[in-house]
Motif scaffolding. Sequence first.
Motif, PDB file in Angstrom:
ATOM      1  N   SER A 119      13.957  55.534  81.667  1.00  0.00           N
ATOM      2  CA  SER A 119      13.459  54.426  80.856  1.00  0.00           C
ATOM      3  C   SER A 119      11.941  54.311  80.966  1.00  0.00           C
ATOM      4  CB  SER A 119      14.137  53.110  81.271  1.00  0.00           C
ATOM      5  OG  SER A 119      13.794  52.752  82.594  1.00  0.00           O
ATOM      6  N   CYS A 120      11.377  54.618  82.135  1.00  0.00           N
ATOM      7  CA  CYS A 120       9.914  54.592  82.286  1.00  0.00           C
ATOM      8  C   CYS A 120       9.261  55.699  81.452  1.00  0.00           C
ATOM      9  CB  CYS A 120       9.529  54.750  83.755  1.00  0.00           C
ATOM     10  SG  CYS A 120       9.670  53.228  84.709  1.00  0.00           S
ATOM     11  N   ILE A 121       9.891  56.858  81.396  1.00  0.00           N
ATOM     12  CA  ILE A 121       9.358  57.943  80.562  1.00  0.00           C
ATOM     13  C   ILE A 121       9.361  57.513  79.094  1.00  0.00           C
ATOM     14  CG2 ILE A 121       9.791  60.291  79.738  1.00  0.00           C
ATOM     15  CD1 ILE A 121      10.913  60.905  82.540  1.00  0.00           C
ATOM     16  N   ALA A 122      10.423  56.835  78.666  1.00  0.00           N
ATOM     17  CA  ALA A 122      10.474  56.332  77.290  1.00  0.00           C
ATOM     18  C   ALA A 122       9.379  55.299  77.056  1.00  0.00           C
ATOM     19  CB  ALA A 122      11.851  55.727  77.016  1.00  0.00           C
ATOM     20  N   PHE A 123       9.170  54.418  78.012  1.00  0.00           N
ATOM     21  CA  PHE A 123       8.125  53.392  77.921  1.00  0.00           C
ATOM     22  C   PHE A 123       6.747  54.040  77.835  1.00  0.00           C
ATOM     23  CE2 PHE A 123       5.272  50.302  80.065  1.00  0.00           C
ATOM     24  CZ  PHE A 123       5.441  49.217  79.210  1.00  0.00           C
ATOM     25  N   ASP A 124       6.514  55.050  78.650  1.00  0.00           N
ATOM     26  CA  ASP A 124       5.243  55.770  78.641  1.00  0.00           C
ATOM     27  C   ASP A 124       5.002  56.470  77.307  1.00  0.00           C
ATOM     28  OD1 ASP A 124       2.975  57.330  80.287  1.00  0.00           O
ATOM     29  OD2 ASP A 124       4.141  58.810  79.167  1.00  0.00           O
ATOM     30  N   ARG A 125       6.023  57.117  76.784  1.00  0.00           N
ATOM     31  CA  ARG A 125       5.883  57.818  75.506  1.00  0.00           C
ATOM     32  C   ARG A 125       5.667  56.834  74.350  1.00  0.00           C
ATOM     33  NH1 ARG A 125       3.668  61.937  74.969  1.00  0.00           N
ATOM     34  NH2 ARG A 125       2.670  60.939  76.726  1.00  0.00           N
ATOM     35  N   TYR A 126       6.248  55.634  74.467  1.00  0.00           N
ATOM     36  CA  TYR A 126       6.044  54.614  73.433  1.00  0.00           C
ATOM     37  C   TYR A 126       4.554  54.287  73.293  1.00  0.00           C
ATOM     38  CZ  TYR A 126       5.467  49.884  71.657  1.00  0.00           C
ATOM     39  OH  TYR A 126       5.013  48.783  70.982  1.00  0.00           O
ATOM     40  N   TYR A 127       3.883  54.050  74.410  1.00  0.00           N
ATOM     41  CA  TYR A 127       2.451  53.744  74.353  1.00  0.00           C
ATOM     42  C   TYR A 127       1.638  54.949  73.902  1.00  0.00           C
ATOM     43  CZ  TYR A 127       2.519  49.020  76.210  1.00  0.00           C
ATOM     44  OH  TYR A 127       2.708  47.663  76.354  1.00  0.00           O
ATOM     45  N   ALA A 128       2.040  56.150  74.334  1.00  0.00           N
ATOM     46  CA  ALA A 128       1.285  57.347  73.962  1.00  0.00           C
ATOM     47  C   ALA A 128       1.343  57.617  72.465  1.00  0.00           C
ATOM     48  CB  ALA A 128       1.804  58.558  74.735  1.00  0.00           C
TER      49      ALA A 128
END
Length: 343
Positions: A119-128
Amino acid sequence: GAAFGTKQTESWIELESCITLRNQVSRIFLYVFLSVGIVCTVVGNFLVVLSIAYFKQLQSPTNSFVMSLAVADCLVGLVVMPYSMIRTVEGCWYFGALLCQLHSSLDVMLCTASIFHLSCIAFDRYYAVCNPLVYSLKMSRSRVALLLVICWAVPTLISFGPIMLNLHIAGVDILLPKDVCVFLVNRFYAVMASLVAFYLPMAIMLIAYWKIFKAAKRQARQISAMESQMAAGVGKDSSKKQRHRNTMKRERKAAKTLGIIMGVFLIFWMPFFTVNIVDPFIEYSTEVIVWDIFLWLGYINSSLNPFLYGLFNRSFRRAFLIIYNTHCTSNNVKDIWTFNTVS
């Protein structure tokens, strides 16, 4: 986590010891099959950790989560899956009550930590992808460090705390044989732990990926319009536009990769956590074989994560090949230097 299983039948209460029901052929087959899965989990995730630690090009905020995820998945293969394999194949627990408790705690903690990292990887990719101008601010080193602490601290709190204090079995009046290791939980713990460990991270991943998908479609339309302008004779700053197109292409590929990872995650974990919540409300009547199948489906997610990254990420593929060449050929120095110096 994978040990949220809540299974029980009345006959178990009367048993003084476990009974091995599988014949020799099926036991050998299961040991070989499950051992291959364990080796793939450990080796694959170790390669991810080694690649990120060794190559500076891979050391990014996103890959900080990927590396920590690989550590969690590798530990699942090292300290959880081998004991679960013996329990699944033999039907017995040979390691004592204390180790059963520790195994259950580690199972819940590490599998939950693995899910949190996704879920953190998804959150990070959302901002990127969706907010690239504020990405460096939102995903600063301190913010990444805080999220990594949460990824490990919350799973630890919902596993070792309740399990070692026996809070997860409060109100459950069932006695099990000493040579059976079954993680029995009450309704409250089954619901709350499943919500925290799976359904909340799943919601974060679904929302983040949906926003990334919409952003990728919008960027694709922008690229198409820009290419039309260039075809009409607008040739100025063509190199800048080429770089922009390449950037957008990489981000769309990252979104596609995330979608596949999330799809695999849902396929392999959804059955377990769905039955996990339902089982206490149907008087723990789910068959043991159903629990074993869903349990190992969840473990497979830890086995597949490094291969998903290796398959869809060119930098990881190159890193894996270079690590292989380092140990199998004499041309490793040139390959490592090239990888670390090419942007």
